[in-house]
Write a protein that holds these residues in place. Structure first.
Motif, mmCIF file in Angstrom:
data_model
loop_
_atom_site.group_PDB
_atom_site.id
_atom_site.type_symbol
_atom_site.label_atom_id
_atom_site.label_comp_id
_atom_site.label_asym_id
_atom_site.label_seq_id
_atom_site.Cartn_x
_atom_site.Cartn_y
_atom_site.Cartn_z
ATOM 1 N N GLY A 43 0.855 -1.185 0.000
ATOM 2 C CA GLY A 43 0.000 0.000 0.000
ATOM 3 C C GLY A 43 0.888 1.231 0.000
ATOM 4 N N PHE A 51 4.409 -9.921 5.593
ATOM 5 C CA PHE A 51 3.966 -11.085 4.809
ATOM 6 C C PHE A 51 3.414 -10.664 3.443
ATOM 7 N N GLY A 93 2.338 2.399 2.673
ATOM 8 C CA GLY A 93 3.344 2.296 3.732
ATOM 9 C C GLY A 93 3.072 3.204 4.919
HETATM 10 N N1 LIG Z 1 -0.694 -7.327 12.490
HETATM 11 C C1 LIG Z 1 -0.553 -7.047 11.171
HETATM 12 N N2 LIG Z 1 -1.650 -6.773 10.408
HETATM 13 C C2 LIG Z 1 -1.507 -6.481 9.112
HETATM 14 N N3 LIG Z 1 -0.320 -6.422 8.462
HETATM 15 C C3 LIG Z 1 0.803 -6.679 9.169
HETATM 16 C C4 LIG Z 1 0.729 -6.996 10.550
HETATM 17 N N4 LIG Z 1 1.992 -7.212 11.000
HETATM 18 C C5 LIG Z 1 2.816 -7.045 9.959
HETATM 19 N N5 LIG Z 1 2.119 -6.725 8.829
HETATM 20 C C6 LIG Z 1 2.738 -6.456 7.546
HETATM 21 O O1 LIG Z 1 2.717 -5.054 7.355
HETATM 22 C C7 LIG Z 1 2.180 -4.727 6.067
HETATM 23 C C8 LIG Z 1 1.366 -3.468 6.161
HETATM 24 O O2 LIG Z 1 2.135 -2.398 6.621
HETATM 25 P P1 LIG Z 1 1.776 -0.932 6.153
HETATM 26 O O3 LIG Z 1 2.751 -0.026 6.824
HETATM 27 O O4 LIG Z 1 0.318 -0.676 6.363
HETATM 28 O O5 LIG Z 1 2.163 -0.958 4.625
HETATM 29 P P2 LIG Z 1 1.333 -1.011 3.275
HETATM 30 O O6 LIG Z 1 0.852 0.375 3.057
HETATM 31 O O7 LIG Z 1 2.338 -1.477 2.251
HETATM 32 O O8 LIG Z 1 0.185 -1.973 3.449
HETATM 33 C C9 LIG Z 1 1.329 -5.925 5.672
HETATM 34 O O9 LIG Z 1 1.229 -6.066 4.262
HETATM 35 C C10 LIG Z 1 2.053 -7.091 6.329
HETATM 36 O O10 LIG Z 1 3.045 -7.598 5.447
#
Ligand SMILES: Nc1ncnc2c1ncn2[C@@H]1O[C@H](COP(=O)(O)OP(=O)(O)O)[C@@H](O)[C@H]1O
Ligand SMILES: Cc1cc2nc3c(=O)[nH]c(=O)nc-3n(C[C@H](O)[C@H](O)[C@H](O)COP(=O)(O)O)c2cc1C
Length: 212
Positions: free
Chosen positions: A72, A147, A74
């Motif tokens: 997404g 993940f 981030g």
């Molecule tokens: N408890 C959690 N719930 C959801 N995503 C998690 C969790 N712990 C680690 N992650 C990781 O963090 C990512 C999401 O982080 P985020 O900063 O929102 O980035 P993005 O904008 O790329 O989704 C997820 O895709 C997953 O790989």
């Protein structure tokens, strides 16, 4: 198809769906009723028919969905301290067009892992004014690592509130923390706990998921 309701007991592979007719009554948290009364957002999405229109948010529930976790913006981890796993645009587009945007709770599982409680946001994140609709899951569990690329399976069980704009980042974070507490409470109810054990979360043995 990537999400939806299909016959109970069937298996759904990556990017598949199924409906569970066992649960007739959709789940509505007390905050959902409050939100609808105060803001009428769910009603607006359903054509402005007031509380009578609330089933618009609920009639697709429980909603089963499976898809790959993609990148997404981030912001979840960095700005909010609440990571949210995003589904691809293709999966987002597979959602029923009339499912209400807003905040939901349910169960989630990464790959063949354990099933955890989750909160979910569907919509345009008005605080950030996104131009594309997103479906983002925060799993209420601490993972050792990211993940991305894994298959995320979710069942959306109940609706909490509409998406909102906020005056500050702190106010957004605080609202999400309240959503998490509400989800924890709701999902402890027996009627919701049973979906945690649903066959949907058990991928066929030996199935290769994302090369793992
Ligand atoms: N408890 C959690 N719930 C959801 N995503 C998690 C969790 N712990 C680690 N992650 C990781 O963090 C990512 C999401 O982080 P985020 O900063 O929102 O980035 P993005 O904008 O790329 O989704 C997820 O895709 C997953 O790989
Ligand atoms: C439970 C929950 C509630 C949320 N509520 C709102 C909201 O009311 N308004 C909003 O703009 N964004 C809301 N969001 C979305 C966050 O703004 C979004 O997850 C954040 O921008 C991270 O996005 P990213 O993963 O694309 O970086 C919510 C997210 C979650 C998990």
């Amino acid at each position: 198809m990537r999400g939806g309701r299909a016959h109970s007991g069937g298996r759904a592979g990556p990017a598949e769906s199924r409906m569970d007719r066992k649960q007739e009554r959709p789940a509505l948290s007390s905050r959902a009723v409050g939100s609808a009364l105060c803001e009428g957002v769910a009603a607006e999405r359903c054509g402005g028919a007031g509380l009578a229109a609330l089933p618009c948010a609920m009639r697709h529930l429980p909603y089963f969905c499976r898809g790959e976790v993609v990148k997404g913006f981030g912001r979840g981890s960095k700005e909010l301290g609440i990571p949210t796993a995003n589904f691809s645009e293709q999966v987002v587009e597979s959602f029923p067009p009339d499912i209400s945007t807003g905040i939901y709770y349910g169960w989630a599982c990464v790959g063949n892992g354990d099933v955890h409680k989750m909160v979910l946001s569907i919509g345009w994140n008005p605080f950030y004014r996104n131009t594309k609709k997103s479906v983002e899951t925060h799993i209420i569990h601490t993972f050792k690592e990211d993940f991305y690329g894994e298959i995320l399976s979710i069942v959306i069980v109940g609706y909490i509130r509409p998406e909102k704009n906020f005056d500050s980042l702190e106010a957004l974070i605080s609202a999400i923390q309240e959503d998490i507490e509400e989800a924890k409470r709701q999902l402890d109810l027996a009627e919701h706990l049973k979906l945690k054990e649903d066959n949907f979360f058990h991928l066929p043995e030996g199935k290769i998921v994302n090369n793992h």
